[in-house]
Scaffold this active site. Structure first.
Site, mmCIF file in Angstrom:
data_model
loop_
_atom_site.group_PDB
_atom_site.id
_atom_site.type_symbol
_atom_site.label_atom_id
_atom_site.label_comp_id
_atom_site.label_asym_id
_atom_site.label_seq_id
_atom_site.Cartn_x
_atom_site.Cartn_y
_atom_site.Cartn_z
ATOM 1 N N ASN A 94 44.457 33.908 35.007
ATOM 2 C CA ASN A 94 45.174 32.762 35.574
ATOM 3 C C ASN A 94 44.200 32.042 36.499
ATOM 4 O O ASN A 94 43.914 32.521 37.593
ATOM 5 C CB ASN A 94 46.404 33.268 36.340
ATOM 6 C CG ASN A 94 47.132 32.155 37.058
ATOM 7 O OD1 ASN A 94 46.826 30.975 36.876
ATOM 8 N ND2 ASN A 94 48.091 32.528 37.894
ATOM 9 N N TRP A 95 43.702 30.921 36.034
ATOM 10 C CA TRP A 95 42.681 30.197 36.815
ATOM 11 C C TRP A 95 43.274 29.464 38.003
ATOM 12 O O TRP A 95 42.557 28.939 38.834
ATOM 13 C CB TRP A 95 41.944 29.202 35.906
ATOM 14 C CG TRP A 95 41.051 29.835 34.882
ATOM 15 C CD1 TRP A 95 40.945 31.158 34.558
ATOM 16 C CD2 TRP A 95 40.111 29.143 34.026
ATOM 17 N NE1 TRP A 95 40.013 31.340 33.561
ATOM 18 C CE2 TRP A 95 39.492 30.123 33.219
ATOM 19 C CE3 TRP A 95 39.758 27.805 33.862
ATOM 20 C CZ2 TRP A 95 38.523 29.800 32.262
ATOM 21 C CZ3 TRP A 95 38.797 27.486 32.909
ATOM 22 C CH2 TRP A 95 38.173 28.473 32.129
ATOM 23 N N LYS A 96 44.584 29.340 38.079
ATOM 24 C CA LYS A 96 45.260 28.616 39.167
ATOM 25 C C LYS A 96 44.655 27.215 39.283
ATOM 26 O O LYS A 96 44.256 26.646 38.271
ATOM 27 C CB LYS A 96 45.199 29.431 40.460
ATOM 28 C CG LYS A 96 45.669 30.881 40.236
ATOM 29 C CD LYS A 96 45.879 31.669 41.489
ATOM 30 C CE LYS A 96 46.356 33.072 41.140
ATOM 31 N NZ LYS A 96 46.703 33.885 42.295
ATOM 32 N N HIS A 153 55.442 32.515 38.414
ATOM 33 C CA HIS A 153 54.405 33.032 39.305
ATOM 34 C C HIS A 153 54.867 32.914 40.761
ATOM 35 O O HIS A 153 55.535 31.955 41.128
ATOM 36 C CB HIS A 153 53.096 32.258 39.093
ATOM 37 C CG HIS A 153 51.943 32.945 39.743
ATOM 38 N ND1 HIS A 153 51.702 32.852 41.093
ATOM 39 C CD2 HIS A 153 50.990 33.775 39.236
ATOM 40 C CE1 HIS A 153 50.637 33.589 41.388
ATOM 41 N NE2 HIS A 153 50.189 34.161 40.283
ATOM 42 N N GLU A 194 53.414 32.013 43.333
ATOM 43 C CA GLU A 194 52.999 30.772 44.007
ATOM 44 C C GLU A 194 53.937 29.617 43.629
ATOM 45 O O GLU A 194 54.203 28.740 44.452
ATOM 46 C CB GLU A 194 51.535 30.458 43.654
ATOM 47 C CG GLU A 194 50.592 31.425 44.375
ATOM 48 C CD GLU A 194 49.322 31.778 43.615
ATOM 49 O OE1 GLU A 194 48.926 31.027 42.700
ATOM 50 O OE2 GLU A 194 48.716 32.819 43.942
ATOM 51 N N GLU A 208 53.637 41.347 39.736
ATOM 52 C CA GLU A 208 52.620 40.924 40.694
ATOM 53 C C GLU A 208 53.182 41.026 42.110
ATOM 54 O O GLU A 208 53.833 40.090 42.592
ATOM 55 C CB GLU A 208 52.192 39.476 40.423
ATOM 56 C CG GLU A 208 51.591 39.260 39.048
ATOM 57 C CD GLU A 208 50.667 38.040 39.018
ATOM 58 O OE1 GLU A 208 49.498 38.202 38.691
ATOM 59 O OE2 GLU A 208 51.141 36.937 39.349
ATOM 60 N N GLY A 267 45.552 37.856 45.791
ATOM 61 C CA GLY A 267 44.519 37.128 46.525
ATOM 62 C C GLY A 267 44.196 37.728 47.881
ATOM 63 O O GLY A 267 43.507 37.115 48.690
ATOM 64 N N SER A 318 44.878 41.245 42.889
ATOM 65 C CA SER A 318 43.554 41.773 43.268
ATOM 66 C C SER A 318 43.033 42.807 42.274
ATOM 67 O O SER A 318 42.389 43.786 42.663
ATOM 68 C CB SER A 318 43.581 42.350 44.688
ATOM 69 O OG SER A 318 43.934 41.343 45.611
ATOM 70 N N GLY A 331 43.627 36.867 38.703
ATOM 71 C CA GLY A 331 43.368 35.601 39.373
ATOM 72 C C GLY A 331 41.884 35.437 39.660
ATOM 73 O O GLY A 331 41.097 35.074 38.785
ATOM 74 N N GLY A 332 41.489 35.738 40.878
ATOM 75 C CA GLY A 332 40.115 35.497 41.334
ATOM 76 C C GLY A 332 39.040 36.025 40.395
ATOM 77 O O GLY A 332 38.063 35.319 40.076
#
Ligand code: 13P
Length: 249
Positions: A9-11, A94, A96, A166, A172, A212, A233-234
């Site tokens: 997920n590149w956000k 998600h 977010e 999640e 993150g 993470s 993510g990251g």
């Protein structure tokens, strides 16, 4: 056999040029044949990404969509629009989106229906906040999130649904759930599905872990029997880290 999936997920990261560069780097990596690999770039770069990955086994997926078919929803993107640029899978729910864009369970239920009506596969996300975990309420919170957005569906619909646990406190933050915490929750989620839809549906649904997840912890988490992959993510923004996770099974 449940599908093994690692999805990046590149956000809200990577413009067009950065998307092209990262895709070139991803194409140079080798993943195990039995793991489905997906990336979710921004809406503006989906078409470019889809074309750049034609003939590759990496699937391009979307991060979100609106529930309406079309109309006066300024700034939104419909399921049909996603399909028209080759997208077959969409991430919904998600944390977010829930936290910053007020996506409630009721809105998510409508998005789920719209995605399925358009024959999109869904990666449905949910997870508790730190306060819920501290008070021991994590299972009740997760069960409600799943029930409220998905349990109006019939059993057949679950063929097109992947679940992604999640925990918000692990997203993150660098703080990962332990492999045991992930396994305990994934087993609980599977039991929750089994109680309503039966063992066959529960045993065939893939449940991903997100929060993470990185090359150093993916192996231990993916080794757990109820963990079928990850939503990353990251670490998905770096091709070699991402594929180290893909190859952690
Ligand atoms: P991080 O891997 O950066 O914690 O993000 C997880 C996530 O939110 C994936 O959807």
């Amino acid at each position: 056999m449940r599908k093994k999936i690692v999805a990046g997920n590149w956000k809200m990261n990577n413009d067009l040029a950065q998307t092209e560069t990262l895709i070139t780097e991803l194409k140079a990596q080798n993943g195990a044949a039995d793991v489905e690999v997906m990336i979710a770039p921004s809406f503006t770069n989906l078409w470019q990404a889809f074309n750049a990955l034609k003939g590759s086994s990496i699937e391009v997926i979307a991060q979100n969509m609106h529930f309406a078919e079309s109309g006066a929803y300024t700034g939104e993107v419909s399921a049909a629009m996603l399909k028209s640029v080759g997208i077959k899978t969409v991430i919904l729910g998600h944390s977010e989106r829930r936290a910053y864009f007020n996506e409630s369970d009721a809105i998510l239920a409508k998005k789920v229906d719209a995605a399925l009506a358009n024959e999109l596969q869904i990666i449905f996300c949910f997870g508790e906040e730190l306060a819920d975990r501290k008070s021991g309420n994590q299972e009740a919170i997760v069960a409600n999130q799943i029930r409220n957005a998905l349990f109006h569906l019939n059993a057949a619909a679950f063929k097109n649904i992947v679940l992604a646990y999640e925990p918000v406190w692990a997203i993150g933050t660098g703080e990962t759930a332990t492999a045991e915490q992930a396994q305990d929750m994934h087993a609980f989620i599977r039991k929750t599905i089994a109680n309503t839809y039966g063992a066959e549906v529960a045993d065939s649904i893939s449940i991903l872990y997100g929060g993470s997840c990185k090359p150093s912890n993916a192996k231990e988490i993916f080794a757990k029997p109820d963990v079928d992959g990850g939503l990353i993510g990251g670490a998905a923004l770096n091709a070699s880290d991402f594929f180290a996770i893909v190859n952690a099974f």
